[in-house]
Design a protein around this motif. Structure first.
Motif, PDB file in Angstrom:
ATOM      1  N   ALA A  69      38.615  65.766 -69.446  1.00 23.47           N
ATOM      2  CA  ALA A  69      38.371  67.175 -69.140  1.00 23.47           C
ATOM      3  C   ALA A  69      39.598  68.042 -69.341  1.00 23.47           C
ATOM      4  N   LYS A  70      40.780  67.465 -69.376  1.00 22.65           N
ATOM      5  CA  LYS A  70      42.020  68.217 -69.565  1.00 22.65           C
ATOM      6  C   LYS A  70      42.493  68.166 -71.023  1.00 22.65           C
ATOM      7  N   SER A  71      41.578  67.779 -71.919  1.00 24.74           N
ATOM      8  CA  SER A  71      41.878  67.700 -73.357  1.00 24.74           C
ATOM      9  C   SER A  71      43.041  66.761 -73.659  1.00 24.74           C
ATOM     10  N   ARG A  72      43.061  65.661 -72.948  1.00 23.76           N
ATOM     11  CA  ARG A  72      44.047  64.620 -73.200  1.00 23.76           C
ATOM     12  C   ARG A  72      43.302  63.371 -73.672  1.00 23.76           C
ATOM     13  N   TYR A  73      43.957  62.569 -74.483  1.00 24.77           N
ATOM     14  CA  TYR A  73      43.267  61.501 -75.202  1.00 24.77           C
ATOM     15  C   TYR A  73      43.792  60.114 -74.804  1.00 24.77           C
ATOM     16  N   SER A  74      42.875  59.154 -74.858  1.00 21.15           N
ATOM     17  CA  SER A  74      43.205  57.759 -74.595  1.00 21.15           C
ATOM     18  C   SER A  74      42.291  56.875 -75.443  1.00 21.15           C
ATOM     19  N   PRO A  75      42.697  55.625 -75.717  1.00 20.67           N
ATOM     20  CA  PRO A  75      41.829  54.740 -76.500  1.00 20.67           C
ATOM     21  C   PRO A  75      40.545  54.428 -75.735  1.00 20.67           C
ATOM     22  N   SER A  76      39.459  54.303 -76.448  1.00 23.06           N
ATOM     23  CA  SER A  76      38.196  53.917 -75.817  1.00 23.06           C
ATOM     24  C   SER A  76      38.067  52.402 -75.829  1.00 23.06           C
ATOM     25  N   LEU A  77      37.015  51.904 -75.203  1.00 23.02           N
ATOM     26  CA  LEU A  77      36.780  50.464 -75.200  1.00 23.02           C
ATOM     27  C   LEU A  77      36.342  49.948 -76.565  1.00 23.02           C
ATOM     28  N   ARG A  78      36.043  50.836 -77.506  1.00 23.23           N
ATOM     29  CA  ARG A  78      35.709  50.380 -78.856  1.00 23.23           C
ATOM     30  C   ARG A  78      36.868  49.584 -79.455  1.00 23.23           C
ATOM     31  N   TYR A  79      38.071  50.014 -79.141  1.00 23.16           N
ATOM     32  CA  TYR A  79      39.269  49.323 -79.588  1.00 23.16           C
ATOM     33  C   TYR A  79      39.269  47.891 -79.050  1.00 23.16           C
ATOM     34  N   TRP A  80      38.986  47.763 -77.753  1.00 23.56           N
ATOM     35  CA  TRP A  80      38.940  46.441 -77.115  1.00 23.56           C
ATOM     36  C   TRP A  80      37.807  45.599 -77.692  1.00 23.56           C
ATOM     37  N   GLU A  81      36.651  46.224 -77.958  1.00 18.95           N
ATOM     38  CA  GLU A  81      35.510  45.489 -78.502  1.00 18.95           C
ATOM     39  C   GLU A  81      35.855  44.859 -79.845  1.00 18.95           C
ATOM     40  N   MET A  82      36.549  45.602 -80.683  1.00 20.13           N
ATOM     41  CA  MET A  82      36.932  45.046 -81.980  1.00 20.13           C
ATOM     42  C   MET A  82      37.913  43.891 -81.802  1.00 20.13           C
ATOM     43  N   GLY A  83      38.869  44.073 -80.881  1.00 20.47           N
ATOM     44  CA  GLY A  83      39.809  42.992 -80.615  1.00 20.47           C
ATOM     45  C   GLY A  83      39.113  41.750 -80.099  1.00 20.47           C
ATOM     46  N   TYR A  84      38.114  41.954 -79.242  1.00 23.39           N
ATOM     47  CA  TYR A  84      37.379  40.799 -78.710  1.00 23.39           C
ATOM     48  C   TYR A  84      36.631  40.074 -79.823  1.00 23.39           C
ATOM     49  N   GLU A  85      36.060  40.827 -80.766  1.00 21.54           N
ATOM     50  CA  GLU A  85      35.366  40.181 -81.880  1.00 21.54           C
ATOM     51  C   GLU A  85      36.321  39.350 -82.715  1.00 21.54           C
ATOM     52  N   VAL A  86      37.509  39.863 -82.941  1.00 18.94           N
ATOM     53  CA  VAL A  86      38.523  39.096 -83.672  1.00 18.94           C
ATOM     54  C   VAL A  86      38.879  37.836 -82.887  1.00 18.94           C
ATOM     55  N   TRP A  87      39.083  38.001 -81.573  1.00 19.99           N
ATOM     56  CA  TRP A  87      39.393  36.866 -80.699  1.00 19.99           C
ATOM     57  C   TRP A  87      38.288  35.813 -80.769  1.00 19.99           C
ATOM     58  N   LEU A  88      37.045  36.283 -80.693  1.00 21.22           N
ATOM     59  CA  LEU A  88      35.906  35.379 -80.644  1.00 21.22           C
ATOM     60  C   LEU A  88      35.722  34.617 -81.949  1.00 21.22           C
ATOM     61  N   HIS A  89      36.096  35.236 -83.062  1.00 21.51           N
ATOM     62  CA  HIS A  89      35.863  34.613 -84.362  1.00 21.51           C
ATOM     63  C   HIS A  89      37.104  33.930 -84.932  1.00 21.51           C
TER      64      HIS A  89
END
Length: 275
Positions: A69-89
């Protein structure tokens, strides 16, 4: 604990500059302790505000960053999801994980699986088995920790066991060809290339490496590399246990089991020892 990787060369010939800047922005956001604004990101990365804003809008559209709400940005869990897929495979990681369960149970110890990232000359902590939440290793070695292969980790006084085990599994020519590079890394440490070579020779003779770094005074452990079908080391299986009250018999059992399970992982990955 480890040196930061150098900035991605987005101005290097042959690379897509916009895509490179987006990757740099994502990596920087992942290291921020709190959501960051456009001005902060622009100053930190040396990009114009308009460039940062455009990149953030694109990343947000694809779900990689979140705007609060304050127009500040952070990584979403999409980043983590991709990392988990790499980990899993990761075949090497998953095979090692299966064997690590048995090692942790039989040796009654903590087990770390470290995988090689040869493209960046680093080792990455892939996973751990049996680590209590309060154990200091969880704080010092969180999953995903990256450490250099060929130099001492910041804050430690020597190479650690999984570094030595990995280097010992590589051809001797690779160690000797890096003599000048390693010597430069060690200039301010009080250690020498010859000292590293002695550690590596001992690990080859014993079939395992032992903890050397001074980061944890009451911790013991061993490390053994595992290989893929080409014979190249792709990771390290490490045991960790409290030194207090440990007996020589336990040490020997742990060393034996560490070697046994590392060899089992290598066989599962297709390695056939000609010896």
């Amino acid at each position: 604990m480890t040196d930061e990787s150098p900035d991605l060369p987005y101005n290097k010939a042959g690379l897509d500059k916009s895509f490179s800047k987006g990757l740099i922005l994502l990596r920087h956001l992942a290291t921020c302790e709190a959501p960051a604004g456009i001005s902060d990101l622009s100053a930190a990365l040396g990009m114009t505000k308009s460039n940062v804003h455009r990149l953030l809008q694109t990343l947000a559209a694809y779900g990689f960053v979140h705007k609060n709400a304050k127009s500040r940005y952070s990584p979403s869990l999409r980043y983590w999801e991709m990392g988990y897929e790499v980990w899993l495979h990761s075949r090497a990681g998953q095979v090692a994980l299966n064997d690590a369960d048995g090692l942790a149970l039989k040796a009654n110890c903590l087990v770390h699986i470290t995988l090689a990232a040869e493209e960046s000359q680093e080792l990455i902590l892939y996973d751990r088995i049996g680590t209590p939440i309060a154990h200091p290793m969880r704080r010092l070695w969180p999953t995903g920790t990256r450490v250099p292969i060929w130099r001492i980790i910041n804050g430690w006084s020597d190479f650690v066991a999984f570094q030595i085990a990995y280097i010992a599994a590589k051809p001797e020519v690779e160690l000797t060809s890096r003599r000048d590079e390693i010597s430069r890394h060690l200039e301010d440490s009080g250690l020498t290339y010859e000292g590293l070579a002695e550690h590596v020779t001992a690990a080859r003779d014993l079939g395992y490496a032992e903890n050397l770094g001074s980061g944890l005074e009451n911790i013991e452990g061993t490390a053994c590399a595992f290989r893929d079908e080409t014979g190249a080391p792709v990771g390290v299986l490490s045991t960790i246990y409290d030194r207090d009250g440990s007996r020589d018999g336990r040490r020997e059992d742990t060393r034996r089991l560490n070697r046994l399970y590392a060899h089992s992982i290598s066989r599962s990955l297709g390695f056939r020892d000609p010896n």
